[in-house]
Design a protein around this motif. Structure first.
Motif, PDB file in Angstrom:
ATOM      1  N   ASP A 134       0.554   3.031   0.020  1.00  0.00           N
ATOM      2  CA  ASP A 134       1.177   2.039  -0.847  1.00  0.00           C
ATOM      3  C   ASP A 134       2.350   1.422  -0.082  1.00  0.00           C
ATOM      4  O   ASP A 134       3.389   2.075   0.108  1.00  0.00           O
TER       5      ASP A 134
ATOM      6  N   THR B 224       5.849   1.275  -1.827  1.00  0.00           N
ATOM      7  CA  THR B 224       6.508   2.579  -1.879  1.00  0.00           C
ATOM      8  C   THR B 224       7.135   2.900  -0.526  1.00  0.00           C
ATOM      9  O   THR B 224       8.273   3.363  -0.444  1.00  0.00           O
ATOM     10  N   TRP B 225       6.396   2.631   0.540  1.00  0.00           N
ATOM     11  CA  TRP B 225       6.932   2.859   1.878  1.00  0.00           C
ATOM     12  C   TRP B 225       8.151   1.976   2.134  1.00  0.00           C
ATOM     13  O   TRP B 225       9.149   2.421   2.704  1.00  0.00           O
TER      14      TRP B 225
ATOM     15  N   ASP C  99       4.766 -10.635   1.409  1.00  0.00           N
ATOM     16  CA  ASP C  99       3.801  -9.663   0.909  1.00  0.00           C
ATOM     17  C   ASP C  99       2.812  -9.412   2.038  1.00  0.00           C
ATOM     18  O   ASP C  99       1.934 -10.237   2.313  1.00  0.00           O
TER      19      ASP C  99
ATOM     20  N   GLU D  38       0.376  -7.276   2.449  1.00  0.00           N
ATOM     21  CA  GLU D  38      -1.039  -7.150   2.078  1.00  0.00           C
ATOM     22  C   GLU D  38      -1.659  -8.531   1.860  1.00  0.00           C
ATOM     23  O   GLU D  38      -2.757  -8.808   2.354  1.00  0.00           O
TER      24      GLU D  38
END
Length: 105
Positions: free
Chosen positions: A2, A5-6, A83, A85
């Protein structure tokens, strides 16, 4: 993994050490470049076969440098508000258009 989270974890790690003033896009890009060069250095002068069959100590060094690259990239994405991703998905789509797979026989 994730990524958000990282990124939060890395932000906390940096905050606990007072590193925030140094985490700007310029510094992070430079650090990322240095770490990528250190990753390249792990393979300098190795043949393709040697590079594919690293000894445990060599693998650990490669893993450390890969982790450094990832950490700096995640930090850079966080401070720029990109972002990662979504950026990777968009880039993969661009690459698919630029380099289409050959038609299947």
């Amino acid at each position: 993994m994730d990524l958000l989270t990282w990124q939060r974890r890395l932000a906390l790690f940096a905050a606990e050490r007072g590193w925030e003033p140094y985490l700007n896009p310029k510094n992070l890009a430079m650090a990322l470049s240095v770490e990528a060069a250190e990753l390249v250095e792990c393979f300098q002068w190795l043949s393709a076969e040697e590079a594919a069959a690293l000894e445990p100590a060599q693998r650990e060094a490669v893993a450390d440098e890969m982790a450094d690259v990832l950490i700096y990239l995640l930090q850079m994405a966080r401070v720029t508000g990109i972002d990662l991703e979504a950026a990777a998905e968009a880039k993969l789509a661009k690459n698919a258009r630029k380099y289409p797979a050959p038609p299947s026989p």
